[in-house]
Design an enzyme around this catalytic site. Structure first.
Site, PDB file in Angstrom:
ATOM      1  N   SER A   1       0.817  -1.194   0.000  1.00  0.00           N
ATOM      2  CA  SER A   1       0.000   0.000   0.000  1.00  0.00           C
ATOM      3  C   SER A   1       0.861   1.258   0.000  1.00  0.00           C
ATOM      4  O   SER A   1       1.666   1.450  -0.902  1.00  0.00           O
ATOM      5  CB  SER A   1      -0.980  -0.054   1.167  1.00  0.00           C
ATOM      6  OG  SER A   1      -2.115   0.732   0.911  1.00  0.00           O
TER       7      SER A   1
ATOM      8  N   ASP B   1      -9.116  -5.292  -5.750  1.00  0.00           N
ATOM      9  CA  ASP B   1      -8.738  -4.263  -4.776  1.00  0.00           C
ATOM     10  C   ASP B   1      -9.549  -3.002  -5.062  1.00  0.00           C
ATOM     11  O   ASP B   1      -9.365  -2.355  -6.106  1.00  0.00           O
ATOM     12  CB  ASP B   1      -7.242  -3.976  -4.889  1.00  0.00           C
ATOM     13  CG  ASP B   1      -6.709  -3.121  -3.738  1.00  0.00           C
ATOM     14  OD1 ASP B   1      -7.512  -2.412  -3.101  1.00  0.00           O
ATOM     15  OD2 ASP B   1      -5.490  -3.165  -3.495  1.00  0.00           O
TER      16      ASP B   1
ATOM     17  N   HIS C   1      -7.509  -5.846  -1.042  1.00  0.00           N
ATOM     18  CA  HIS C   1      -6.284  -5.192  -0.601  1.00  0.00           C
ATOM     19  C   HIS C   1      -5.584  -6.083   0.432  1.00  0.00           C
ATOM     20  O   HIS C   1      -5.618  -5.827   1.637  1.00  0.00           O
ATOM     21  CB  HIS C   1      -6.667  -3.839   0.003  1.00  0.00           C
ATOM     22  CG  HIS C   1      -5.565  -2.845   0.063  1.00  0.00           C
ATOM     23  ND1 HIS C   1      -4.958  -2.328  -1.061  1.00  0.00           N
ATOM     24  CD2 HIS C   1      -4.964  -2.242   1.122  1.00  0.00           C
ATOM     25  CE1 HIS C   1      -4.048  -1.442  -0.692  1.00  0.00           C
ATOM     26  NE2 HIS C   1      -4.016  -1.381   0.629  1.00  0.00           N
TER      27      HIS C   1
END
Length: 651
Positions: free
Chosen positions: A198, A304, A335
């Site tokens: 991320s 995601d 995610h």
């Protein structure tokens, strides 16, 4: 800059000398055996744990002193005693104190001397015994670092780039946050690999895009490649706030007190109009891909809905264009880190990747397939290159069907019009569930049942010619696989995984830092359809990706929506659908009005990449096919949840 067209095999001088010595002591057969990989030969419990503060050369908090970022280091004591220089695995993050890392939200902890006791995740537990140093960098404005968080801008990227420079003898570091005693990195050969999920992976992308020397590889997981595309797509807002909210979310208390000017700059530079401003240009790493020297091992979930697959297609294409050595894993998850959806294979592959890229071990990973793609929960295919050789786009065209409001999708130019009214309360799951019924909030177009499998691979685009009834209008375009399947339930809180109570261990442990993590299993859902790819736009951006303008009701506009990259096989007997609608509830914010839009079908089309070339589509849609199902309500995953505005997960 010369482009990398092949992996290089590099061996440090000490390793080469050791190999020569062993060759004189072993039998000829043993002497000729190449090392297969680094082994856990060093003590994790006795490892050196230290902290330094690297000078970034910036004064983001405007206190009259250049900012220093905290760098926590874990490295083998034995290599230090031997004078052997070792490579570095680095994770630069804003989350080490505010939010935590990984599925168990681990934070850094420290001993009485201020040395890191627990480094989150398993990287140090696993790789330090194998002869690597593991480095955790607090981004400027977070945890123990000076400065301000500027959400992917110069401060964020320089936070980590300065550390790479220090590891290579080009920057200054100190033993304390405010002191004058210098710290040297004489223990490393400077060869650095960056990794992270991320925001952490985003920093890896951004640092690589500077072309910094010494950064040999990056492993971005669910990472952003352009911050504009995190907040907007073609003018359509994806969240109801901008980067100033995110900066405040991760700022340390000290930074919050000093960083009002940076916060205001983020507000002023990121207007909610969705216009592309210089702030977004600074945070677009795709445009700087020509500078990249590092190889890239990219991992992303195709479902995601936080850091969406839009961040994969343009980035991957730019890497290919610029000759960057690359590898990719695409999962069915949302995610989620690969450690939590394919743990054993992931650790083994990552180990081999770092061994090859940072230690120069010729273990053959460069000669293996470029792509691993999850086809069903836990079932993986490979592709020698990605997208596969021979992939070409076919132009699919929507048309009116025999029933009003239920259209067809094929190769022949459509006729007439189709209309819908934006309903901000509905989403892609509502549209797909009633694809075979006329409903007022969507225009749906469906192929006949396929006579053979059809593989979509890459990025699609949908060109829409629409007449709005109001001065503002948002558009969504969605590709859907219509047919029964068992998929990972990416709309569940775990985004495709369930966390168990059992633990498995990955490396050595200390009382303060365990290598044992909770196991997971796939969280699945039985569905009647699967959303394959999505794209959104503000129709006001029809003339420019950079600036929107009010619409004239009753006037016709043409815009091309970019759909996210994917790799999906629509099986024989299933149908492929294109849906065009307005607000995709939970995924984009609604416009000021609730327009009715009328599509000119003769000027509306979809360009979709198919493995096997453009002819793959007609081959899969001709011949004897099963009958089209009767109109019924189709079950899918629950509607997309409004994702919290943090590029990490649901916080």
């Amino acid at each position: 800059m010369p482009k990398r067209t092949r992996f290089t095999t590099w061996r440090p001088l000490a390793t080469a000398a050791t190999a020569a010595l062993l060759a004189t002591l072993l039998t000829p057969a043993a002497a000729q055996a190449a090392p297969s990989g680094s082994e856990p030969a060093y003590s994790y419990e006795d490892a050196i744990r230290e902290a330094v503060w690297v000078d970034t050369g910036l004064d983001g908090d405007r206190d009259g002193k250049t900012d220093r970022v905290a760098v926590d280091i874990v490295r083998p004591r034995e290599t230090a005693r031997q004078g052997r220089k070792i490579p570095v695995i680095m994770d630069a993050s804003p989350y080490y104190s505010c939010c935590g890392r990984g599925n168990e939200s681990q934070k850094k902890t420290y001993d009485a001397q201020g040395r890191v006791a627990q480094m989150p995740l398993y990287y140090d537990n696993y790789f330090v015994p194998r002869g690597y140093a593991v480095v955790g960098v607090d981004l400027a404005g977070t945890n123990r670092s000076d400065g301000c968080v500027d959400v992917g801008g110069r401060s964020d990227i320089q936070s980590a780039k300065a550390v790479v420079d220090w590891l290579n003898g080009r920057a200054k570091a100190y033993t304390t946050r405010t002191g004058a005693t210098r710290a040297q990195a004489g223990w490393t050969n400077g060869r650095t690999g960056m990794i992270g999920k991320s925001w952490d992976g985003t920093i890896a992308n951004g640092v690589a895009a500077t072309g910094v020397k010494g950064l040999k590889t990056i492993v971005p997981i669910s990472a952003i490649s352009s911050w504009y595309d995190y907040y907007f797509q073609q003018g359509a807002p994806l969240y109801d706030s901008g980067p100033e909210w995110l900066s405040d979310y991760v700022d340390s208390p000290d930074a919050r007190a000093k960083c009002a000017a940076v916060q205001q700059k983020l507000v002023d530079g990121a207007p909610r109009t969705g216009d592309r401003t210089p702030l977004w240009s600074e945070r677009d790493y795709v445009k700087a891909a020509r500078k990249i020297r590092a190889s890239v091992f990219l991992v992303h979930g195709m479902q995601d809905l936080n850091v969406r697959m839009k961040h994969v297609g343009p980035w991957w294409d730019a890497l290919a264009k610029n000759g960057v050595e690359r590898k990719i894993w695409l999962s069915q998850t949302g995610h989620v880190d690969p450690f939590d959806f394919r743990r054993g294979a992931w650790v083994e592959t990552l180990h081999r990747w770092f061994d090859h890229e940072l230690m120069g071990i010729d273990n053959g990973i460069d000669r293996e397939p470029m792509a691993d793609i999850e086809r069903a929960p836990g079932q993986w295919d490979t592709s020698r290159v990605w997208p596969p050789s021979g992939t070409r786009t076919a132009t699919l065209r929507p048309d009116r069907g025999t029933q009003a409001g239920v259209g067809t999708l094929g190769l022949h130019r459509g006729h007439g019009t189709a209309s819908f009214t934006d309903d901000p309360k509905l989403s892609e799951t509502d549209w797909a569930a009633q694809i075979d019924k006329p409903t007022p909030e969507k225009a749906g177009f469906v192929t006949r049942p396929l006579t053979r499998d059809l593989r979509l691979s890459g990025s699609s685009e949908v060109t829409v010619t629409a007449t709005p009834s109001t001065p503002t209008a948002h558009l969504s375009a969605v590709l859907v696989d219509l047919g029964p399947a068992t998929i990972r339930d990416y709309a569940d809180a775990g985004e495709g995984i369930t966390t168990l109570t059992e633990r498995t261990c990955w490396g050595a442990s200390t009382p303060a830092d365990s290598s044992c993590f909770k196991e997971t299993r796939a969280k699945t859902a039985d569905v009647d359809y699967t959303v394959v790819s999505r794209g959104w736009a503000d129709l006001g951006n029809h003339a420019s990706d950079h600036k929107g303008s009010p619409l004239t009701p009753g006037k016709r506009y043409t815009i091309t929506l970019d759909l996210a990259a994917t790799d999906h096989v629509v099986p024989k007997g299933h149908r492929l659908a294109l849906i065009v609608a307005g607000t995709d509830q939970g995924l984009i914010d609604p416009p000021a009005d609730k327009p009715r839009l009328t599509l000119d079908l003769s000027r509306t089309s979809a360009r979709v990449p198919f493995a096997g070339g453009a002819a793959a589509f007609p081959r899969a849609t001709t011949g004897a096919a099963t009958a089209t199902p009767d109109a019924t309500f189709l079950d899918g995953v629950r509607e997309p949840r409004t994702i919290h505005r943090v590029p990490e997960g649901i916080q």
